[in-house]
Design an enzyme around this catalytic site. Structure first.
Site, PDB file in Angstrom:
ATOM      1  N   TYR A   1      -2.065  -1.227   8.975  1.00  0.00           N
ATOM      2  CA  TYR A   1      -1.143  -1.937   8.363  1.00  0.00           C
ATOM      3  C   TYR A   1      -0.269  -2.872   9.144  1.00  0.00           C
ATOM      4  CZ  TYR A   1      -2.389   1.564   4.859  1.00  0.00           C
ATOM      5  OH  TYR A   1      -3.063   2.494   4.141  1.00  0.00           O
TER       6      TYR A   1
ATOM      7  N   HIS B   1      -2.305  -3.322  -3.544  1.00  0.00           N
ATOM      8  CA  HIS B   1      -3.754  -3.275  -3.286  1.00  0.00           C
ATOM      9  C   HIS B   1      -4.653  -3.091  -4.364  1.00  0.00           C
ATOM     10  CE1 HIS B   1      -6.748  -0.519  -0.606  1.00  0.00           C
ATOM     11  NE2 HIS B   1      -7.274  -1.813  -0.871  1.00  0.00           N
TER      12      HIS B   1
ATOM     13  N   HIS C   1       0.981  -1.150   0.085  1.00  0.00           N
ATOM     14  CA  HIS C   1       0.054  -0.013   0.130  1.00  0.00           C
ATOM     15  C   HIS C   1       0.781   1.281  -0.033  1.00  0.00           C
ATOM     16  CE1 HIS C   1      -3.768  -1.847   1.492  1.00  0.00           C
ATOM     17  NE2 HIS C   1      -2.961  -2.757   1.973  1.00  0.00           N
TER      18      HIS C   1
HETATM   19 ZN    ZN Z   1      -3.953   0.374  -0.198  1.00  0.00          ZN
END
Ligand code: ZN
Length: 160
Positions: A39, A115, A10
């Site tokens: 995360y 992602h 990400h």
């Molecule tokens: Zn992301």
């Protein structure tokens, strides 16, 4: 440990000119109702790797895949005009590769993806095409970039 099928990359979605710390991520995600930063790892512009949540705890970073993935985020992803772009610094690239490689050692069956690669396949042709991407995150082709890591034999610990 829960099964890990994906290592998901990400970006923080912040301008590269701005400093956005792990604490900032934590604060934003708590405001969104998460128990803590979504995360597992966060990589700052200077290459510092911050541990955000334990690997055995499911993340909060990718709808539909939080239970079976590890989330790695880098600081940036928007250029100075606010447009999506690969803003990674050389230090970030090195640290991201380091953490992805270490995770791949621990979870050899996991696929390395961005992602955006987990957006729904709207026309069901098996490929997530650019127009199907929900967003650009992480603003680079993670599968392509880490193809060599993906191919490493299990247990390999040499330098890349
Ligand atoms: Zn992301």
């Amino acid at each position: 440990m829960r099964p890990i099928n994906y290592i998901i990359l990400h970006c923080s979605g912040t301008r590269a000119s701005r400093n956005f710390s792990g604490d900032d991520i934590d604060r934003c995600h708590r405001l969104r109702g998460f128990s803590r930063a979504g995360y597992h790892y966060y990589v700052r512009k200077n290459g510092t790797i911050e541990k955000m949540r334990p690997e055995d705890m499911p993340g909060a970073h990718c709808y539909g895949h939080n239970k079976d993935s590890i989330g790695v985020c880098y600081e940036g992803g928007l250029d100075e005009n606010g447009h999506p772009g690969d803003t990674r610094t050389p230090a970030q690239k090195r640290s991201l590769r380091e953490i992805v490689r270490a995770l791949k050692q621990d979870y050899p069956q996991a696929k390395i993806v961005g992602h955006r690669d987990l957006s729904p396949d709207l026309n069901r042709n098996g490929i997530i095409e650019p127009h199907e991407r929900l967003k650009e995150c992480p603003c680079f082709d993670a599968t392509d970039e880490y193809a060599d890591v993906e191919l490493l034999p299990q247990g390999y610990s040499g330098n890349l």
